[in-house]
Motif scaffolding. Structure first.
Motif, PDB file in Angstrom:
ATOM      1  N   ILE A 181       0.827  -1.211   0.000  1.00 44.80           N
ATOM      2  CA  ILE A 181       0.000   0.000   0.000  1.00 44.80           C
ATOM      3  C   ILE A 181       0.862   1.261   0.000  1.00 44.80           C
ATOM      4  O   ILE A 181       0.364   2.357  -0.276  1.00 44.80           O
ATOM      5  CB  ILE A 181      -0.939   0.042   1.225  1.00 44.80           C
ATOM      6  CG1 ILE A 181      -0.133   0.027   2.535  1.00 44.80           C
ATOM      7  CG2 ILE A 181      -1.937  -1.097   1.180  1.00 44.80           C
ATOM      8  CD1 ILE A 181      -0.998   0.207   3.772  1.00 44.80           C
ATOM      9  N   GLY A 182       2.167   1.106   0.289  1.00 47.02           N
ATOM     10  CA  GLY A 182       3.043   2.271   0.353  1.00 47.02           C
ATOM     11  C   GLY A 182       3.143   3.001  -0.969  1.00 47.02           C
ATOM     12  O   GLY A 182       3.094   4.237  -1.018  1.00 47.02           O
ATOM     13  N   ASP A 183       3.306   2.257  -2.067  1.00 48.80           N
ATOM     14  CA  ASP A 183       3.467   2.905  -3.366  1.00 48.80           C
ATOM     15  C   ASP A 183       2.174   3.604  -3.811  1.00 48.80           C
ATOM     16  O   ASP A 183       2.205   4.662  -4.443  1.00 48.80           O
ATOM     17  CB  ASP A 183       3.916   1.876  -4.410  1.00 48.80           C
ATOM     18  CG  ASP A 183       2.927   0.730  -4.561  1.00 48.80           C
ATOM     19  OD1 ASP A 183       2.220   0.429  -3.570  1.00 48.80           O
ATOM     20  OD2 ASP A 183       2.850   0.152  -5.662  1.00 48.80           O
ATOM     21  N   ILE A 184       1.012   3.007  -3.451  1.00 50.20           N
ATOM     22  CA  ILE A 184      -0.261   3.638  -3.815  1.00 50.20           C
ATOM     23  C   ILE A 184      -0.422   4.978  -3.099  1.00 50.20           C
ATOM     24  O   ILE A 184      -0.758   6.001  -3.705  1.00 50.20           O
ATOM     25  CB  ILE A 184      -1.438   2.705  -3.474  1.00 50.20           C
ATOM     26  CG1 ILE A 184      -1.365   1.426  -4.324  1.00 50.20           C
ATOM     27  CG2 ILE A 184      -2.775   3.407  -3.673  1.00 50.20           C
ATOM     28  CD1 ILE A 184      -2.430   0.408  -3.989  1.00 50.20           C
ATOM     29  N   LEU A 185      -0.172   4.952  -1.799  1.00 51.55           N
ATOM     30  CA  LEU A 185      -0.340   6.175  -1.014  1.00 51.55           C
ATOM     31  C   LEU A 185       0.705   7.229  -1.389  1.00 51.55           C
ATOM     32  O   LEU A 185       0.416   8.431  -1.365  1.00 51.55           O
ATOM     33  CB  LEU A 185      -0.264   5.851   0.483  1.00 51.55           C
ATOM     34  CG  LEU A 185      -1.427   5.014   1.037  1.00 51.55           C
ATOM     35  CD1 LEU A 185      -1.206   4.697   2.506  1.00 51.55           C
ATOM     36  CD2 LEU A 185      -2.757   5.752   0.871  1.00 51.55           C
ATOM     37  N   GLN A 186       1.926   6.774  -1.722  1.00 55.81           N
ATOM     38  CA  GLN A 186       2.952   7.745  -2.127  1.00 55.81           C
ATOM     39  C   GLN A 186       2.533   8.478  -3.403  1.00 55.81           C
ATOM     40  O   GLN A 186       2.735   9.682  -3.553  1.00 55.81           O
ATOM     41  CB  GLN A 186       4.291   7.043  -2.354  1.00 55.81           C
ATOM     42  CG  GLN A 186       5.408   8.011  -2.744  1.00 55.81           C
ATOM     43  CD  GLN A 186       6.699   7.288  -3.112  1.00 55.81           C
ATOM     44  OE1 GLN A 186       6.763   6.064  -3.071  1.00 55.81           O
ATOM     45  NE2 GLN A 186       7.715   8.044  -3.486  1.00 55.81           N
ATOM     46  N   LYS A 187       1.920   7.745  -4.317  1.00 60.89           N
ATOM     47  CA  LYS A 187       1.512   8.332  -5.583  1.00 60.89           C
ATOM     48  C   LYS A 187       0.346   9.316  -5.418  1.00 60.89           C
ATOM     49  O   LYS A 187       0.298  10.371  -6.065  1.00 60.89           O
ATOM     50  CB  LYS A 187       1.115   7.213  -6.547  1.00 60.89           C
ATOM     51  CG  LYS A 187       0.629   7.702  -7.905  1.00 60.89           C
ATOM     52  CD  LYS A 187       0.238   6.515  -8.776  1.00 60.89           C
ATOM     53  CE  LYS A 187      -0.303   6.993 -10.126  1.00 60.89           C
ATOM     54  NZ  LYS A 187      -0.716   5.837 -10.968  1.00 60.89           N
ATOM     55  N   LEU A 188      -0.595   8.989  -4.500  1.00 59.33           N
ATOM     56  CA  LEU A 188      -1.814   9.784  -4.381  1.00 59.33           C
ATOM     57  C   LEU A 188      -1.805  10.776  -3.210  1.00 59.33           C
ATOM     58  O   LEU A 188      -2.704  11.606  -3.099  1.00 59.33           O
ATOM     59  CB  LEU A 188      -3.024   8.856  -4.225  1.00 59.33           C
ATOM     60  CG  LEU A 188      -3.283   7.910  -5.397  1.00 59.33           C
ATOM     61  CD1 LEU A 188      -4.465   6.991  -5.105  1.00 59.33           C
ATOM     62  CD2 LEU A 188      -3.556   8.702  -6.682  1.00 59.33           C
ATOM     63  N   ALA A 189      -0.804  10.695  -2.330  1.00 57.29           N
ATOM     64  CA  ALA A 189      -0.766  11.554  -1.149  1.00 57.29           C
ATOM     65  C   ALA A 189      -0.782  13.041  -1.466  1.00 57.29           C
ATOM     66  O   ALA A 189      -1.410  13.821  -0.721  1.00 57.29           O
ATOM     67  CB  ALA A 189       0.452  11.205  -0.287  1.00 57.29           C
ATOM     68  N   PRO A 190      -0.119  13.530  -2.509  1.00 52.17           N
ATOM     69  CA  PRO A 190      -0.161  14.978  -2.783  1.00 52.17           C
ATOM     70  C   PRO A 190      -1.573  15.534  -2.958  1.00 52.17           C
ATOM     71  O   PRO A 190      -1.814  16.709  -2.683  1.00 52.17           O
ATOM     72  CB  PRO A 190       0.659  15.111  -4.070  1.00 52.17           C
ATOM     73  CG  PRO A 190       1.613  13.965  -4.037  1.00 52.17           C
ATOM     74  CD  PRO A 190       0.839  12.844  -3.412  1.00 52.17           C
ATOM     75  N   PHE A 191      -2.492  14.682  -3.409  1.00 56.21           N
ATOM     76  CA  PHE A 191      -3.863  15.155  -3.593  1.00 56.21           C
ATOM     77  C   PHE A 191      -4.572  15.433  -2.258  1.00 56.21           C
ATOM     78  O   PHE A 191      -5.616  16.098  -2.233  1.00 56.21           O
ATOM     79  CB  PHE A 191      -4.680  14.132  -4.404  1.00 56.21           C
ATOM     80  CG  PHE A 191      -4.227  13.991  -5.822  1.00 56.21           C
ATOM     81  CD1 PHE A 191      -4.702  14.852  -6.800  1.00 56.21           C
ATOM     82  CD2 PHE A 191      -3.313  13.016  -6.185  1.00 56.21           C
ATOM     83  CE1 PHE A 191      -4.286  14.727  -8.120  1.00 56.21           C
ATOM     84  CE2 PHE A 191      -2.883  12.880  -7.497  1.00 56.21           C
ATOM     85  CZ  PHE A 191      -3.363  13.744  -8.475  1.00 56.21           C
TER      86      PHE A 191
ATOM     87  N   TYR B 217       8.937  -0.941   1.819  1.00 54.67           N
ATOM     88  CA  TYR B 217       9.308  -0.155   3.002  1.00 54.67           C
ATOM     89  C   TYR B 217       9.618   1.300   2.655  1.00 54.67           C
ATOM     90  O   TYR B 217       9.120   2.231   3.311  1.00 54.67           O
ATOM     91  CB  TYR B 217      10.516  -0.806   3.696  1.00 54.67           C
ATOM     92  CG  TYR B 217      10.787  -0.237   5.074  1.00 54.67           C
ATOM     93  CD1 TYR B 217      10.088  -0.695   6.179  1.00 54.67           C
ATOM     94  CD2 TYR B 217      11.741   0.764   5.256  1.00 54.67           C
ATOM     95  CE1 TYR B 217      10.320  -0.171   7.447  1.00 54.67           C
ATOM     96  CE2 TYR B 217      11.981   1.301   6.509  1.00 54.67           C
ATOM     97  CZ  TYR B 217      11.260   0.829   7.608  1.00 54.67           C
ATOM     98  OH  TYR B 217      11.500   1.360   8.850  1.00 54.67           O
ATOM     99  N   ARG B 218      10.437   1.522   1.611  1.00 56.99           N
ATOM    100  CA  ARG B 218      10.824   2.894   1.243  1.00 56.99           C
ATOM    101  C   ARG B 218       9.609   3.700   0.759  1.00 56.99           C
ATOM    102  O   ARG B 218       9.461   4.879   1.102  1.00 56.99           O
ATOM    103  CB  ARG B 218      11.907   2.871   0.166  1.00 56.99           C
ATOM    104  CG  ARG B 218      13.268   2.433   0.676  1.00 56.99           C
ATOM    105  CD  ARG B 218      14.320   2.534  -0.417  1.00 56.99           C
ATOM    106  NE  ARG B 218      15.640   2.186   0.076  1.00 56.99           N
ATOM    107  CZ  ARG B 218      16.466   3.048   0.698  1.00 56.99           C
ATOM    108  NH1 ARG B 218      16.087   4.307   0.896  1.00 56.99           N
ATOM    109  NH2 ARG B 218      17.655   2.650   1.114  1.00 56.99           N
ATOM    110  N   ASP B 219       8.758   3.072  -0.025  1.00 57.92           N
ATOM    111  CA  ASP B 219       7.559   3.771  -0.497  1.00 57.92           C
ATOM    112  C   ASP B 219       6.642   4.147   0.666  1.00 57.92           C
ATOM    113  O   ASP B 219       6.060   5.235   0.692  1.00 57.92           O
ATOM    114  CB  ASP B 219       6.783   2.892  -1.483  1.00 57.92           C
ATOM    115  CG  ASP B 219       7.517   2.739  -2.808  1.00 57.92           C
ATOM    116  OD1 ASP B 219       8.280   3.654  -3.160  1.00 57.92           O
ATOM    117  OD2 ASP B 219       7.316   1.705  -3.477  1.00 57.92           O
ATOM    118  N   ALA B 220       6.529   3.234   1.638  1.00 62.14           N
ATOM    119  CA  ALA B 220       5.689   3.523   2.808  1.00 62.14           C
ATOM    120  C   ALA B 220       6.263   4.679   3.615  1.00 62.14           C
ATOM    121  O   ALA B 220       5.520   5.520   4.136  1.00 62.14           O
ATOM    122  CB  ALA B 220       5.554   2.273   3.676  1.00 62.14           C
ATOM    123  N   GLN B 221       7.605   4.746   3.742  1.00 62.73           N
ATOM    124  CA  GLN B 221       8.233   5.852   4.456  1.00 62.73           C
ATOM    125  C   GLN B 221       7.956   7.183   3.771  1.00 62.73           C
ATOM    126  O   GLN B 221       7.610   8.173   4.413  1.00 62.73           O
ATOM    127  CB  GLN B 221       9.748   5.622   4.554  1.00 62.73           C
ATOM    128  CG  GLN B 221      10.182   4.783   5.745  1.00 62.73           C
ATOM    129  CD  GLN B 221      11.691   4.768   5.892  1.00 62.73           C
ATOM    130  OE1 GLN B 221      12.429   4.752   4.891  1.00 62.73           O
ATOM    131  NE2 GLN B 221      12.159   4.763   7.137  1.00 62.73           N
TER     132      GLN B 221
END
Length: 605
Positions: free
Chosen positions: A125-135, A213-217
């Motif tokens: 889920i880290g990569d998904i949230l990293q991609k959409l978090a700016p919104f 791990y890195r994407d989640a961070q």
């Protein structure tokens, strides 16, 4: 070659190269144990559970956003555009950019999470949230507008009946879950911190060498930045949530949902009746600007309360040393609109620690009003059961010709003749109320008597005119006792007994604790104190007697300890000795007429 298990080739002679390879393979790749497999499975399961929780909470959250945008906002906007009952810009001011937030979650974030959970048994889920978090920065606008949105809802619920009707109709639908519009509007404010907590938990469970791990961070850093915009509003929304809870508890009848209001404390309390001292279950709600005194209402589903009195915090006093009678855990709330005598429940009660600072040292209250406050704030009425004589003319009360009345200015219990006057009281919106003769003179400035003085001051005071409550405040000992005089022909009678501190060798007998005149006084010097003899046949427990010449008085206490205290103090007084300690000993009043208390909507006079 290191030691290990040597292997052999297919031929009997063997092959040294093959032996070396087999030996290294056995040393470098040991077989996994069941415990290691279980640990890896456990870590995988915990990570999966967090991802699954994120998905399920997102599904619920999107349904809340749909309710706000497609139901509340759409219905109100449709009404605003078709009829001029309320302008469309009010609806836009309430819901802000909720439409954009709903589209983002419904069209992007939720589908991405669903797809990942369906396709991958070990979801990331880290990569998904990293991609959409700016919104998620779009939440800043909604959070900043939240206080104004609450004010608009409250204002138009009062101003427009059509607005109120639409809101209430939707709130009654099953999908609203018996929650108000304001409750649902809190959800977006609290969603970003929820993502932050889930991601922190996800990172704690995730191994550092995991691909996600890195994407989640990175996504946690982005979401934490977005959460900063919400953190300041979270405290406000928590206060708002408490206000909404109380709002629903009161059945939506009290206008309290306002960002300027702050709920300080709420909880059950016992109210002491002014008439007979019985306790009634009540509910207090304290805000930063007012105290609501509430009574229970009968409802089929859930407990509801009705507001019986509103007391402004401005000018309100809370006193435990002025509480009435020797009833434990009592305190007095005195306000401009009303005064209440309350009793905290036993240990653990919400109200017991804040106001009761006297512990076991209990005192009597003598209700008084200064000339500056008389009529400007509600008095503290003296309970009727604590008075047997009119506190003005000192005539005994009876149920037919001499009934009890409260003076609405000073709170004293007086007869009808002494309270046949009317005066305007500012705390009651200048309405006329029944007042005693002395308060009438003070408030109106006209004396009803020819001499220009009140009737209660026109004669000399007798030696028995010592107010029981004042004597009890500075007494050696005081309590209820049953008593009987030998040879009088009358049976046991209950009375209030006081030995004043300034007259430690005299026993005063009162009909009730607030009487202004004693029924009898007994000089104690020369009396002998002893336990009753077997021939006395008193048929009461904890009895004792005092005897002098031809006079014998029998007493019965409510407990062995009280009996011992009275006998010790009376013995010293009989010998002409003052008591060793002047610390007052006040025993709790017995609750008379138990079971005759008021109903749920009972007497609160």
């Amino acid at each position: 070659m290191r030691g290990g298990v040597r292997g052999r080739g297919l031929s009997e002679e063997g092959d040294s190269d093959l032996d070396e390879e087999v030996e290294l393979t056995l040393v470098l790749t040991p077989p996994k144990t069941d415990r290691q497999d279980s640990a890896e499975l456990s870590v995988h399961q915990r990570v999966f559970n967090i991802a699954n929780e994120l998905l399920h909470t997102e599904l619920t959250y999107v349904s809340k956003l749909h309710l706000l945008d497609q139901v509340f906002c759409a219905r109100l906007m449709e009404e605003a555009q078709s009829r001029p009952f309320f302008p469309p810009d009010v609806i836009q001011g309430i819901f802000s950019n909720i439409c954009s937030i709903y589209c983002f979650h419904q069209q992007f974030l939720l589908p991405a999470l669903q797809k990942r959970m369906e396709e991958d048994s070990n979801p990331r889920i880290g990569d998904i949230l990293q991609k959409l978090a700016p919104f998620l920065k779009m939440y800043g606008e909604y959070v900043k507008n939240f206080d104004r949105a609450m004010e608009l809802v409250n204002t138009w619920m009062e101003r427009s009946s059509q607005f109120k009707t639409i809101i209430q109709e939707i709130q009654r639908e099953e999908r609203c879950g018996n929650l108000t519009l304001q409750h649902h509007m809190l959800e977006p404010v609290q969603r970003i911190p929820r993502y932050e907590l889930l991601l922190k938990d996800y990172l704690n469970r995730l191994p550092e060498d995991a691909p996600d791990y890195r994407d989640a961070q990175k996504s946690l850093e982005l979401i934490a930045t977005a959460a900063e915009h919400s953190n300041a509003a979270i405290r406000k929304t928590e206060r708002m949530r408490k206000l909404l809870k109380v709002y629903e508890l009161l059945g939506g009848e009290e206008d309290i949902v306002n960002p300027t209001n702050e709920l300080i404390k709420e909880g059950h309390i016992l109210k002491l009746s002014n008439k007979n001292g019985t306790t009634q279950d009540r509910y207090l709600i304290l805000f930063n600007d007012r105290l609501l005194y509430c009574v229970p209402k009968l409802r089929l589903i859930g407990q509801k309360y009705g507001v019986r009195a509103r007391i402004d915090v401005d000018g309100m006093e809370v006193r435990s040393e002025m509480s009435s009678a020797a009833v434990p855990r009592t305190f007095l709330v005195s306000g401009k609109q009303r005064s209440l005598e309350l009793q905290a429940r036993p240990s653990g009660d919400l109200w017991s620690c804040r106001y009761l600072r006297l512990g076991d040292n209990l005192f009597f209250v003598f209700s008084f009003q200064s000339c500056m406050e008389l009529g400007k704030r509600a008095p503290t009425p003296i309970r009727e059961k604590e008075v047997t004589l009119c506190m003005k003319c000192q005539e005994p009360f009876n149920s037919i010709t001499k009934r009890r009345h409260h003076c609405k200015a000073c709170g004293h219990v007086v007869c009808g003749k002494c309270s046949e006057f009317r005066a305007r009281l500012s705390y009651d919106n200048n309405r006329t109320n029944r007042v005693c003769v002395d308060c009438y003179v003070t408030l109106v400035g006209v004396s009803p008597s020819p001499c220009g003085v009140s009737s209660s001051n026109q004669r000399r005071r007798s030696i028995l005119e010592k107010q029981a409550s004042l004597a009890a405040e500075n007494s050696v000992i005081c309590s209820f006792l049953h008593h009987m005089e030998k040879g009088s022909g009358r049976g046991w009678q209950k009375a209030w007994f006081v030995i004043p501190e300034n007259e430690p060798l005299v026993l005063y007998i009162y009909g009730a604790p607030q009487d202004v005149k004693a029924q009898r006084s007994v000089p104690l010097i020369g009396f002998e104190i002893s336990l009753p003899e077997s021939c006395d046949r008193l048929e009461r427990r904890h009895a004792f007697k005092i005897s002098q010449s031809h006079l014998t008085l029998y007493f019965s206490a409510e407990g062995e300890e009280l009996q011992r205290r009275w006998m010790d103090i009376l013995s010293r007084a009989g010998r002409g000795e003052e008591p060793l300690s002047h610390q007052p000993i006040i025993e709790s009043l017995e609750e008379e007429g138990e079971g005759l208390g008021d109903e749920i909507e009972g007497d609160d006079t």
